[in-house]
Design a protein around this motif. Structure first.
Motif, PDB file in Angstrom:
ATOM      1  N   UNK A   1      33.587  38.147  35.300  1.00 50.38           N
ATOM      2  CA  UNK A   1      34.560  37.292  34.635  1.00 50.38           C
ATOM      3  C   UNK A   1      35.524  36.759  35.681  1.00 50.38           C
ATOM      4  N   UNK A   2      35.516  35.460  35.879  1.00 48.27           N
ATOM      5  CA  UNK A   2      36.349  34.850  36.900  1.00 48.27           C
ATOM      6  C   UNK A   2      37.551  34.123  36.300  1.00 48.27           C
ATOM      7  N   UNK A   3      37.842  34.374  35.039  1.00 47.48           N
ATOM      8  CA  UNK A   3      39.018  33.792  34.414  1.00 47.48           C
ATOM      9  C   UNK A   3      39.055  32.279  34.481  1.00 47.48           C
ATOM     10  N   UNK A   4      37.920  31.623  34.407  1.00 51.26           N
ATOM     11  CA  UNK A   4      37.864  30.170  34.467  1.00 51.26           C
ATOM     12  C   UNK A   4      37.774  29.607  35.873  1.00 51.26           C
ATOM     13  N   UNK A   5      37.924  30.435  36.892  1.00 52.83           N
ATOM     14  CA  UNK A   5      37.830  29.969  38.274  1.00 52.83           C
ATOM     15  C   UNK A   5      36.363  29.789  38.664  1.00 52.83           C
ATOM     16  N   UNK A   6      36.116  28.856  39.561  1.00 49.17           N
ATOM     17  CA  UNK A   6      34.771  28.680  40.090  1.00 49.17           C
ATOM     18  C   UNK A   6      34.387  29.889  40.935  1.00 49.17           C
ATOM     19  N   UNK A   7      33.139  30.267  40.844  1.00 49.30           N
ATOM     20  CA  UNK A   7      32.615  31.381  41.627  1.00 49.30           C
ATOM     21  C   UNK A   7      31.405  30.913  42.421  1.00 49.30           C
TER      22      UNK A   7
ATOM     23  N   UNK B   1      39.667  27.877  43.396  1.00 45.91           N
ATOM     24  CA  UNK B   1      39.504  28.299  41.999  1.00 45.91           C
ATOM     25  C   UNK B   1      39.134  27.127  41.095  1.00 45.91           C
ATOM     26  N   UNK B   2      39.604  25.929  41.427  1.00 46.87           N
ATOM     27  CA  UNK B   2      39.402  24.788  40.538  1.00 46.87           C
ATOM     28  C   UNK B   2      38.389  23.755  40.964  1.00 46.87           C
ATOM     29  N   UNK B   3      37.909  23.823  42.220  1.00 46.95           N
ATOM     30  CA  UNK B   3      36.966  22.797  42.652  1.00 46.95           C
ATOM     31  C   UNK B   3      36.111  23.265  43.819  1.00 46.95           C
ATOM     32  N   UNK B   4      34.961  22.630  43.932  1.00 44.45           N
ATOM     33  CA  UNK B   4      34.062  22.855  45.057  1.00 44.45           C
ATOM     34  C   UNK B   4      33.668  21.490  45.601  1.00 44.45           C
TER      35      UNK B   4
ATOM     36  N   UNK C   1      31.331  36.698  48.734  1.00 46.51           N
ATOM     37  CA  UNK C   1      31.612  37.873  47.901  1.00 46.51           C
ATOM     38  C   UNK C   1      33.102  38.199  47.903  1.00 46.51           C
ATOM     39  N   UNK C   2      33.743  38.116  49.061  1.00 50.29           N
ATOM     40  CA  UNK C   2      35.183  38.400  49.151  1.00 50.29           C
ATOM     41  C   UNK C   2      35.986  37.413  48.326  1.00 50.29           C
ATOM     42  N   UNK C   3      35.609  36.148  48.405  1.00 50.25           N
ATOM     43  CA  UNK C   3      36.262  35.119  47.590  1.00 50.25           C
ATOM     44  C   UNK C   3      36.104  35.453  46.104  1.00 50.25           C
ATOM     45  N   UNK C   4      34.885  35.752  45.673  1.00 48.86           N
ATOM     46  CA  UNK C   4      34.645  36.038  44.257  1.00 48.86           C
ATOM     47  C   UNK C   4      35.515  37.186  43.748  1.00 48.86           C
ATOM     48  N   UNK C   5      35.624  38.240  44.531  1.00 50.10           N
ATOM     49  CA  UNK C   5      36.422  39.397  44.109  1.00 50.10           C
ATOM     50  C   UNK C   5      37.896  39.018  43.994  1.00 50.10           C
ATOM     51  N   UNK C   6      38.426  38.348  44.995  1.00 50.23           N
ATOM     52  CA  UNK C   6      39.862  38.055  44.996  1.00 50.23           C
ATOM     53  C   UNK C   6      40.234  36.939  44.026  1.00 50.23           C
ATOM     54  N   UNK C   7      39.373  35.955  43.829  1.00 51.03           N
ATOM     55  CA  UNK C   7      39.701  34.916  42.845  1.00 51.03           C
ATOM     56  C   UNK C   7      39.647  35.494  41.431  1.00 51.03           C
ATOM     57  N   UNK C   8      38.767  36.475  41.210  1.00 53.65           N
ATOM     58  CA  UNK C   8      38.707  37.133  39.902  1.00 53.65           C
ATOM     59  C   UNK C   8      39.980  37.923  39.617  1.00 53.65           C
ATOM     60  N   UNK C   9      40.676  38.344  40.672  1.00 55.14           N
ATOM     61  CA  UNK C   9      41.960  39.036  40.520  1.00 55.14           C
ATOM     62  C   UNK C   9      43.108  38.062  40.275  1.00 55.14           C
TER      63      UNK C   9
END
Length: 117
Positions: free
Chosen positions: A7-13, A37-40, A98-106
């Motif tokens: 669950x990324x709370x709406x953020x891009x993963x 979190x909002x764009x790629x 992976x590090x991005x995914x974990x911290x953006x999910x926080x």
């Protein structure tokens, strides 16, 4: 490789990656990418400093994926980003994703800039 969904709370993963591509938010992107979190967006690589400097005030940490292997980011790039309040963590692109995914999910203010494998 496919990364484990969360669950990324709406953020891009970053959902997966392979030779020359990244899958972000169910979209496959070829080449280097810059993900917040909002764009790629496509990213021009280490020579595209303007895209990274434009993140000033929007993020606190940039996970810089240097491709398949761990490598140091150019010292002048790191210094320029630190001057505008962005800490830089250089690592391989899979580890950066992976590090991005974990911290953006926080809910933290992070981005990742990933060079392809």
């Amino acid at each position: 490789m496919k990364l484990t969904p969360s669950d990324f709370g709406g953020a891009l993963a970053v959902e997966g990656y392979g030779p020359g591509f990244f899958r972000i938010g169910r979209t496959v992107m070829q080449g280097a990418v810059l993900v917040t979190a909002g764009e790629a967006d496509a990213w021009g690589g280490l020579d595209d400093r303007a895209a990274l400097l434009a993140l000033g005030g929007r993020i606190d940490v940039l996970f810089l994926g240097m491709g398949a292997d761990v490598a140091h980011a150019p010292a002048d790039l790191v210094a320029a980003l630190r001057e505008i309040g962005i800490a830089v963590e250089s690592m391989s692109s899979p580890t950066a994703a992976r590090s991005y995914n974990v911290t953006v999910a926080e809910g933290r203010r992070v981005a990742c800039a990933l060079l392809p494998l």
